[in-house]
Design a protein around this motif. Structure first.
Motif, mmCIF file in Angstrom:
data_model
loop_
_atom_site.group_PDB
_atom_site.id
_atom_site.type_symbol
_atom_site.label_atom_id
_atom_site.label_comp_id
_atom_site.label_asym_id
_atom_site.label_seq_id
_atom_site.Cartn_x
_atom_site.Cartn_y
_atom_site.Cartn_z
ATOM 1 N N ILE A 164 46.347 31.190 39.426
ATOM 2 C CA ILE A 164 44.812 30.677 39.476
ATOM 3 C C ILE A 164 43.949 30.465 41.095
ATOM 4 O O ILE A 164 43.138 30.859 41.646
ATOM 5 N N THR A 165 44.257 28.793 40.582
ATOM 6 C CA THR A 165 43.480 27.881 41.607
ATOM 7 C C THR A 165 43.438 28.855 42.795
ATOM 8 O O THR A 165 42.627 28.381 43.679
ATOM 9 N N CYS A 201 44.483 31.339 44.155
ATOM 10 C CA CYS A 201 43.642 32.941 44.553
ATOM 11 C C CYS A 201 42.398 32.535 44.663
ATOM 12 O O CYS A 201 41.889 33.240 45.088
ATOM 13 N N ARG A 202 42.046 31.212 44.020
ATOM 14 C CA ARG A 202 40.894 30.965 44.155
ATOM 15 C C ARG A 202 39.970 30.320 45.149
ATOM 16 O O ARG A 202 39.241 30.468 45.338
ATOM 17 N N ASP A 203 40.852 28.969 45.557
ATOM 18 C CA ASP A 203 40.250 28.110 46.080
ATOM 19 C C ASP A 203 40.688 28.612 48.052
ATOM 20 O O ASP A 203 40.127 28.593 48.786
ATOM 21 N N THR A 255 39.773 39.011 45.461
ATOM 22 C CA THR A 255 39.820 38.144 44.921
ATOM 23 C C THR A 255 39.246 37.196 44.365
ATOM 24 O O THR A 255 39.402 36.458 44.027
ATOM 25 N N ARG A 256 38.905 36.484 45.498
ATOM 26 C CA ARG A 256 38.219 35.082 45.542
ATOM 27 C C ARG A 256 37.024 35.077 45.648
ATOM 28 O O ARG A 256 36.678 34.364 44.173
ATOM 29 N N THR A 257 36.207 35.968 45.742
ATOM 30 C CA THR A 257 35.004 35.754 45.080
ATOM 31 C C THR A 257 35.060 36.540 43.479
ATOM 32 O O THR A 257 34.280 36.074 42.767
ATOM 33 N N LEU A 281 37.583 36.024 41.149
ATOM 34 C CA LEU A 281 37.722 34.193 40.060
ATOM 35 C C LEU A 281 37.150 33.142 40.767
ATOM 36 O O LEU A 281 37.242 31.872 39.410
ATOM 37 N N ALA A 282 35.614 33.075 41.485
ATOM 38 C CA ALA A 282 34.923 32.390 41.270
ATOM 39 C C ALA A 282 33.750 31.926 40.292
ATOM 40 O O ALA A 282 33.693 30.582 39.978
ATOM 41 N N CYS A 283 34.486 32.988 39.512
ATOM 42 C CA CYS A 283 33.473 32.649 38.220
ATOM 43 C C CYS A 283 34.277 31.487 36.851
ATOM 44 O O CYS A 283 33.878 30.844 35.916
#
Lengths: 315, 543
Positions: B159-160, B162-164, B172-174, B176-178
């Motif tokens: 998960i991290t 994909c977020r970073d 996907t990144r934006t 997951l930014a939450c």
């Protein structure tokens, strides 16, 4: 010896030049590989990251010399489209194409000479027009169409082979060669027709020469004169043509490889070009250049053996 | 001798240059741009190479019976190779996701309705009242294809990442930014804390769970799905095998081979000869060639929005009346009849019908075909005699080219003179899509990830990928409202209002979701359709 050395130097220089020109042309003509790879999910930062990881942010010349240095140390680089070493990627495809080309070439040689001789024999007879028309037809038919015809007739209707199921060359070499044979024939047919025409016209021309007339008028058997003297003298243009053919069947194989679903080099080259996979394209172009030069060299050497008059230039 | 050498070098350099030259044009003329089908959103991928109009007659009596049934395997024909990297988080091509859907799973995964169901997670998460804390329980004993057991570290890592990671698709990144914090609670609970509620989080959490300590995802991917990746041969094949330790219902078939052939003729031959058992994304011309005794043709949907996208920033399409006139002037049913043998599903806005939650059928016929109305609007806008325009089409996608041609025909009847401009796929990407240098273009847009946001965000006036330059203050305002609304029902209403806004302002001429024709060898059953661009092989079986 000096001749061989000179040839080798020419070969290396030509390959370097070809590689540089194709590298340059590629950079000038086509777009950015990163854009193609990312498609519609490209964002400026993602593009930037990808370019950096592929070394595309470097100046053109540096990219080229890096590649060249890698080439001489046996490192062909990493494919953009597959992230695998280029050498490992292209090796199986080269083997497949090499087998196909050699098969095709064998078919061309085996068929061309008897048909060519026969053709010159019947020149002027009633059979002649039929033969030349057929020959013309074979020359004109595109390999693409032939491939569809052959896959349909021999693959789908007669089931002699199974289109689309190319056996692994390493695991089942006999099956693979059997499959390749049909493709090889498709490539060979137009080439055979060309060789036949070439042989026919040179033999007919040669037969009209004085020495032939003299030989025959002295009571020599016509067929014997044809085989022992005329054929030898008419071989030079045919061998030169065969040398060119050797180079051309590689490119002629591209469409055939597609229709037959053969995982060969031609198909791979076209796809790599549209994927802007420079490392693969570079490697293949240099190999092709090598192939073309080698085919020419071998044809030259053969010609010198056949026709000693040509040896003068080699000294 | 010297001269000869020099001549030789020159001749060969020319050959090299020629090769490179041919190459560049080859990218288009060979139609093989599919190969890169690099594509997150636009894409309808695939088998439509040169549809080979003069294709051979339909194969005579077959005979190639399902002999793959004996070995319990199938061969699937695909028209383009997979992405450069098989790492699921870096994948861009729709064609790659279509295959790798069988290899990877997330905490949750999509079922055939497009809803998310638990996969690596044992059950749906517990969500706190304020929607800010999600607690997932890991399913017991889920194994990776390399034999290791999935633990919380793997989940947090995936998960991290994909977020970073900047190489991950930006939607996907934006999205997951939450996620502000991920904490382990014991050894099988994951507590996810959000900085703000996100109703689309579950769709995003379909992201693949991969091992945290494995560095060969690019070439030898490892996931938790019902099938494991075995091998890949460039431009030839991809092989998957049944994963024996799969936690859920295992697949029926032991081995799946994807055979790659960018030549449509080659694929069709493979079907006829028995070498290939299943091919998706065929055209009606192609399916008509197939022997009915041997094949079933199943019709699904491509799950994309095919439209004549209009550049709202250029003349004359900066005038709403002209855009509306275009909508009235294009007979969409006629397009389906002429270019698609009547197959396809009409749409009226930027959502496809299979996405039932957001699809609003009342918009489909908002603009009925009406040439009088079109002419009236045109003269009102100052073009009583019509105008000249260009329709840019990517030449490697036959259906889009055909659609463009039929539309041009129809437009002529109201005095609009449309010229078709065929471009290669990379030209399309560079000039039309990224460069926004076009008047109108026919293309299909997909949803990736499968959220309304990913379909509609691009029309925000300042969106990076707003390639049609749509600019509408009300739309921007509504969109802002939609993404900050945390009530699902209310949010759905706002998304529908956004769709309506696009329709009313005639942002583009929305045409259809294309029919997806799949040829399946008789005896092979269990084909399941998803509102996604995937082919689930785990349900397939030989009878």
């Amino acid at each position: 010896m000096k001749y061989v050395l000179r040839r080798i130097v020419t070969l290396v220089l030509t390959m370097i030049m070809v590689s540089f020109l194709s590298f340059a042309a590629f950079h000038l003509i086509s777009g950015d590989p990163a854009v193609v790879i990312l498609g519609t999910s490209a964002t400026p930062e993602r593009l930037e990251a990808l370019r950096r990881s592929m070394g595309l942010d470097q100046p053109f010349l540096i990219q080229y010399f890096r590649w060249l240095a890698g080439f001489f140390t046996g490192n062909l680089g990493i494919s953009y489209s597959y992230q695998q070493p280029v050498a490992a990627l292209i090796m199986p495809k080269l083997q497949v194409t090499f087998c196909m080309v050699m098969l095709s070439f064998a078919v061309i040689i085996i068929c061309s000479f008897p048909i060519g001789l026969f053709s010159s024999r019947i020149a002027g007879s009633r059979l002649d027009w039929l033969h030349t028309t057929f020959n013309q037809l074979c020359m004109a038919v595109p390999a693409f169409f032939l491939s569809i015809l052959v896959t349909y007739v021999f693959g789908i209707a007669l089931k002699w082979f199974r289109p689309g199921a190319f056996p692994d060359l390493a695991k089942n070499p006999v099956g693979a060669m059997h499959y390749l044979f049909y493709a090889a024939v498709c490539i060979a047919i137009p080439r055979i027709a060309m060789c036949v025409r070439m042989m026919r016209s040179t033999i007919i021309g040669e037969m009209e020469k004085n020495y032939v007339r003299t030989a025959i008028s002295r009571g020599n058997d016509r067929g014997r004169v044809l085989r022992r003297h005329v054929l030898k003298n008419s071989l030079v243009p045919t061998i030169t043509l065969l040398g060119q053919t050797m180079a051309e069947i590689v490119s002629g194989g591209i469409v055939v490889e597609q229709v037959f679903g053969i995982p060969g080099m031609g198909r791979f080259l076209v796809l790599s070009i549209s994927n802007k996979d420079y490392p693969v394209v570079q490697a293949l172009v240099v190999i092709l250049a090598f192939w073309v030069i080698m085919a020419g060299t071998v044809a030259d050497l053969l010609n010198q053996t056949v026709d000693t008059r040509l040896r003068l230039g080699g000294r | 001798m010297k001269k000869r050498v020099l001549a030789g070098i020159l001749a060969l350099s020319m050959t090299g240059a020629l090769l490179a030259g041919c190459g560049a044009s080859g990218s288009g003329s060979s139609g093989s741009a599919d190969a890169q089908a690099t594509e997150a959103e636009t894409e309808e991928a695939a088998a439509e190479e040169e549809a080979a109009p003069e294709a051979e007659e339909a194969p005579a009596e077959g005979g190639a019976t399902a002999e793959h049934a004996a070995t319990n395997e199938i061969v699937i024909g695909i028209a383009q190779d997979l992405d450069r990297s098989l790492d699921p988080h870096y994948t861009v091509a729709a064609g790659t996701k279509e295959v790798m859907f069988n290899v990877f799973e997330g905490l949750v995964k999509y079922d055939s309705n497009g809803d998310t169901i638990p996969a690596v997670a044992a059950e749906a998460p517990e969500i706190s009242e304020d929607g800010l804390t999600y607690t997932f329980t890991l399913r017991d004993g889920v194994k990776f294809h390399n034999g290791e057991t999935v633990d919380l570290d793997d989940v947090i890592y995936s998960i991290t990442r994909c977020r970073d990671d900047e190489n991950v698709n930006s939607q996907t990144r934006t999205g997951l930014a939450c996620i502000a914090d991920l904490q382990k609670d014991g050894d099988n609970k994951l507590v996810m804390t959000l900085s703000e509620p996100n109703t689309e989080l579950m769709s995003l959490l379909t992201l693949a769970i991969i091992p945290s300590d494995y560095d060969q995802q690019d070439t030898a991917p490892v996931g938790t799905g019902p099938y494991k990746f075995v091998s890949r041969t460039a431009q030839d094949s991809v092989v998957l095998e049944k994963f024996a330790d799969y936690w859920g219902t295992p697949g029926n078939l032991d081995k799946i081979t994807y055979k790659i052939n960018e030549n449509a003729e080659g694929l069709m031959n493979g079907l006829s000869s028995g070498a290939i058992d299943l091919v998706s994304h065929l055209t009606t011309v192609q399916t008509a060639q197939l022997d009915e005794e041997e094949f079933n043709v199943e019709t699904g949907t491509m799950n994309l929005v095919q439209a004549l996208y209009l550049n709202n920033a250029v003349e004359p399409f900066n005038d709403i009346r002209v855009r509306q006139a275009m909508c009235y002037a294009v007979d969409r049913q006629y397009v389906l009849d002429m270019a698609f043998d009547g197959q396809g599903f009409l749409i009226g806005s930027n959502v496809f019908p299979a996405f039932t939650k957001y699809f609003d059928d009342s918009l489909t016929n908002y603009y009925e075909f009406n040439q009088t109305e079109a002419k009236r609007l045109l003269s009102e806008a100052g073009y009583p005699d019509g105008f000249d325009m260009t329709i840019t089409v990517p030449q490697n996608y036959d259906p889009h080219v055909a659609t463009g041609e039929v539309i041009a025909d129809k437009l002529k009847e109201v005095g609009i003179n449309a010229t078709i401009k065929k471009v290669t796929w990379d030209q399309w990407l560079e000039e039309t899509y990224n460069g926004r240098d076009f008047q109108s273009t026919v293309i299909g847009l997909t949803a990736d990830p499968l959220t309304a946001r990913s379909l509609l965000e691009r029309f925000k006036s300042d969106a990076d990928n707003n390639f049609i330059n749509y600019s509408n203050a009300e739309y921007d305002e509504l969109f802002q409202k939609a993404i900050t609304c945390y009530d699902d029902a209310e949010q759905t209403e706002i998304y529908k209002a956004l769709e309506k806004n696009l329709t009313e302002n005639a942002a583009s001429v929305y045409i259809q979701d294309m029919a997806d024709m799949i040829a399946v060898r008789k005896g092979l059953t269990g084909l399941t359709f998803y509102p996604l661009y995937v082919l689930d092989v785990s349900t397939l079986k030989w009878e």
